[in-house]
Scaffold this motif. Structure first.
Motif, PDB file in Angstrom:
ATOM      1  N   GLU A   1      -8.951 -58.219   9.272  1.00 19.03           N
ATOM      2  CA  GLU A   1      -9.682 -56.972   9.061  1.00 19.03           C
ATOM      3  C   GLU A   1      -9.242 -55.890  10.032  1.00 19.03           C
ATOM      4  N   VAL A   2      -8.744 -56.280  11.183  1.00 17.89           N
ATOM      5  CA  VAL A   2      -8.218 -55.303  12.141  1.00 17.89           C
ATOM      6  C   VAL A   2      -7.001 -54.602  11.546  1.00 17.89           C
ATOM      7  N   TYR A   3      -6.079 -55.392  10.999  1.00 16.43           N
ATOM      8  CA  TYR A   3      -4.892 -54.802  10.388  1.00 16.43           C
ATOM      9  C   TYR A   3      -5.253 -54.033   9.119  1.00 16.43           C
ATOM     10  N   SER A   4      -6.293 -54.440   8.427  1.00 17.00           N
ATOM     11  CA  SER A   4      -6.763 -53.676   7.269  1.00 17.00           C
ATOM     12  C   SER A   4      -7.187 -52.277   7.694  1.00 17.00           C
ATOM     13  N   MET A   5      -7.913 -52.192   8.804  1.00 17.86           N
ATOM     14  CA  MET A   5      -8.334 -50.887   9.298  1.00 17.86           C
ATOM     15  C   MET A   5      -7.139 -50.055   9.754  1.00 17.86           C
ATOM     16  N   ALA A   6      -6.159 -50.708  10.377  1.00 14.97           N
ATOM     17  CA  ALA A   6      -4.956 -49.989  10.800  1.00 14.97           C
ATOM     18  C   ALA A   6      -4.244 -49.379   9.589  1.00 14.97           C
ATOM     19  N   ILE A   7      -4.159 -50.127   8.490  1.00 17.68           N
ATOM     20  CA  ILE A   7      -3.534 -49.624   7.269  1.00 17.68           C
ATOM     21  C   ILE A   7      -4.319 -48.444   6.711  1.00 17.68           C
ATOM     22  N   LEU A   8      -5.629 -48.577   6.663  1.00 19.10           N
ATOM     23  CA  LEU A   8      -6.468 -47.491   6.151  1.00 19.10           C
ATOM     24  C   LEU A   8      -6.285 -46.221   6.969  1.00 19.10           C
ATOM     25  N   LEU A   9      -6.317 -46.355   8.290  1.00 20.47           N
ATOM     26  CA  LEU A   9      -6.153 -45.181   9.153  1.00 20.47           C
ATOM     27  C   LEU A   9      -4.768 -44.567   8.997  1.00 20.47           C
ATOM     28  N   HIS A  10      -3.757 -45.418   8.844  1.00 26.53           N
ATOM     29  CA  HIS A  10      -2.393 -44.916   8.629  1.00 26.53           C
ATOM     30  C   HIS A  10      -2.331 -44.080   7.356  1.00 26.53           C
ATOM     31  N   GLU A  11      -2.931 -44.583   6.289  1.00 22.48           N
ATOM     32  CA  GLU A  11      -2.877 -43.855   5.020  1.00 22.48           C
ATOM     33  C   GLU A  11      -3.646 -42.550   5.076  1.00 22.48           C
ATOM     34  N   GLU A  12      -4.635 -42.474   5.956  1.00 21.90           N
ATOM     35  CA  GLU A  12      -5.419 -41.250   6.094  1.00 21.90           C
ATOM     36  C   GLU A  12      -4.862 -40.317   7.173  1.00 21.90           C
ATOM     37  N   GLY A  13      -3.719 -40.690   7.746  1.00 23.85           N
ATOM     38  CA  GLY A  13      -3.090 -39.838   8.748  1.00 23.85           C
ATOM     39  C   GLY A  13      -3.791 -39.826  10.090  1.00 23.85           C
ATOM     40  N   LEU A  14      -4.556 -40.873  10.389  1.00 26.08           N
ATOM     41  CA  LEU A  14      -5.355 -40.918  11.620  1.00 26.08           C
ATOM     42  C   LEU A  14      -4.890 -41.965  12.618  1.00 26.08           C
ATOM     43  N   TYR A  15      -3.961 -42.816  12.218  1.00 27.06           N
ATOM     44  CA  TYR A  15      -3.638 -43.954  13.083  1.00 27.06           C
ATOM     45  C   TYR A  15      -3.013 -43.530  14.407  1.00 27.06           C
ATOM     46  N   GLU A  16      -2.235 -42.481  14.404  1.00 26.95           N
ATOM     47  CA  GLU A  16      -1.547 -42.066  15.631  1.00 26.95           C
ATOM     48  C   GLU A  16      -2.514 -41.600  16.712  1.00 26.95           C
ATOM     49  N   ARG A  17      -3.686 -41.146  16.332  1.00 28.40           N
ATOM     50  CA  ARG A  17      -4.662 -40.735  17.357  1.00 28.40           C
ATOM     51  C   ARG A  17      -5.792 -41.749  17.533  1.00 28.40           C
ATOM     52  N   ALA A  18      -5.602 -42.941  16.996  1.00 35.55           N
ATOM     53  CA  ALA A  18      -6.630 -43.984  17.069  1.00 35.55           C
ATOM     54  C   ALA A  18      -6.204 -45.109  18.013  1.00 35.55           C
ATOM     55  N   LYS A  19      -7.207 -45.700  18.642  1.00 33.72           N
ATOM     56  CA  LYS A  19      -7.028 -46.928  19.417  1.00 33.72           C
ATOM     57  C   LYS A  19      -8.057 -47.925  18.901  1.00 33.72           C
ATOM     58  N   ILE A  20      -7.567 -49.088  18.485  1.00 31.55           N
ATOM     59  CA  ILE A  20      -8.441 -50.135  17.965  1.00 31.55           C
ATOM     60  C   ILE A  20      -8.532 -51.253  18.993  1.00 31.55           C
ATOM     61  N   TYR A  21      -9.742 -51.558  19.438  1.00 39.01           N
ATOM     62  CA  TYR A  21      -9.980 -52.652  20.378  1.00 39.01           C
ATOM     63  C   TYR A  21     -10.512 -53.839  19.571  1.00 39.01           C
ATOM     64  N   ALA A  22      -9.749 -54.907  19.544  1.00 41.24           N
ATOM     65  CA  ALA A  22     -10.101 -56.091  18.757  1.00 41.24           C
ATOM     66  C   ALA A  22     -10.442 -57.223  19.710  1.00 41.24           C
ATOM     67  N   THR A  23     -11.680 -57.687  19.669  1.00 40.12           N
ATOM     68  CA  THR A  23     -12.137 -58.700  20.626  1.00 40.12           C
ATOM     69  C   THR A  23     -12.722 -59.909  19.915  1.00 40.12           C
ATOM     70  N   ASP A  24     -12.652 -61.031  20.605  1.00 39.37           N
ATOM     71  CA  ASP A  24     -13.237 -62.264  20.092  1.00 39.37           C
ATOM     72  C   ASP A  24     -13.526 -63.173  21.284  1.00 39.37           C
TER      73      ASP A  24
END
Length: 289
Positions: A129-152
């Motif tokens: 789901e982390v990579y799913s969000m990365a793909i979504l943000l990329h398609e919306e032109g937002l990934y370059e200004r995003a930082k995703i913190y994935a924890t478990d």
């Protein structure tokens, strides 16, 4: 066919519903885990914990929960196996596609207003789901200004998540999920095939930070515009749900968004009235006060 349990002809309490002695043994096991290594499962759903403990009793070929505690305290490999039993890892890319479609429609316009975006995937499991969000943000032109913190809580699943490699045979289902979630490109453009497996392309990995974090005992580590914790709450009792929701509330910016799993809810929790639901029935919430 009858199973031999190693304790004469008696089946363990799990087969007959348990009782006060069983509950005491479970409490001692959970307290021992917390005292010995800091893992706190004392406020997890009792029925879920009980089921997983008895499964481990059988697999370790011991006859009682107390016997399992003794083995856990003296056998690091057994301890690791039990911790893995408590860490639930059921996930897939674009799981619940309607959730991601709603996120695209309702949350992305808000994220566009921020110069930088911080997203926390709490309980990220193996990373689909982390990579799913990365793909979504990329398609919306937002990934370059995003930082995703994935924890478990599990260091082992984080190793898998960081590798970004998944079974090739799952890609057909993931492609359908992606399309139903509103994907705008070709899903195959986001991975490459290597020796019968697929690897997520490097450009989708560079803005993701994977780290170990325990929702039960650790504190917030940043302020976020979005927090996703999907299909984790259902394994907590009410006390722990309240505690973790407080953590998320304190970690969200005003009008930030919180995403839960489809069987989870904020109803009846003390801070639930400080959120409003976005859409209907998709378990996406906005912090409103």
């Amino acid at each position: 066919m009858d199973r031999h349990y190693g304790n004469g002809d008696r089946k363990p309490a799990a087969a007959s519903g348990g009782g006060p002695l069983e509950r005491l043994e479970i409490e001692l096991l959970l307290q021992g885990l917390y005292a010995w290594c800091g893992y706190d499962f004392r406020n997890y759903s009792y029925s879920s914990v009980r089921r997983r403990i008895w499964n481990r009793v059988h697999r370790e070929n011991v006859s009682t929960i107390t016997g399992l505690l003794d083995k856990v305290l003296h056998d690091p490999a057994c301890l690791k196996r039990l911790i893995a039993d408590f860490s639930i890892h059921v996930t897939e890319m674009f799981r619940d596609p309607e959730f991601f479609r709603l996120f695209r429609e309702e949350v992305v316009p808000v994220l566009r207003t921020y110069p930088s975006i911080r997203i926390w995937h709490a309980g990220c499991s193996t990373g689909e789901e982390v990579y799913s969000m990365a793909i979504l943000l990329h398609e919306e032109g937002l990934y370059e200004r995003a930082k995703i913190y994935a924890t478990d809580i599990s260091a082992d699943v984080l190793v898998t998540a960081k590798a970004g490699m998944f079974p090739l045979e799952k890609m057909r289902k993931y492609t359908v999920n992606y399309q139903r979630a509103g994907g705008t490109g070709e899903f195959s453009n986001y991975y490459q095939v290597e020796n019968g497996r697929v690897r997520i392309k490097p450009f989708l990995v560079r803005n993701i930070v994977f780290a170990q974090h325990n929702l039960v005992t650790d504190r917030s580590f940043n302020e976020f515009h979005v927090i996703l914790c999907r299909n984790v709450f259902i394994y907590f009792n009410r006390e722990l749900q309240e505690r973790v929701l407080r953590l998320f509330y304190d970690s969200l910016v005003m009008f930030g968004h919180l995403g839960l799993g489809d069987k989870e809810t904020l109803e009846y929790l003390p801070l639930g009235d400080r959120f409003e639901e976005v859409g209907k029935g998709r378990k996406l919430y906005r912090k409103i006060r």
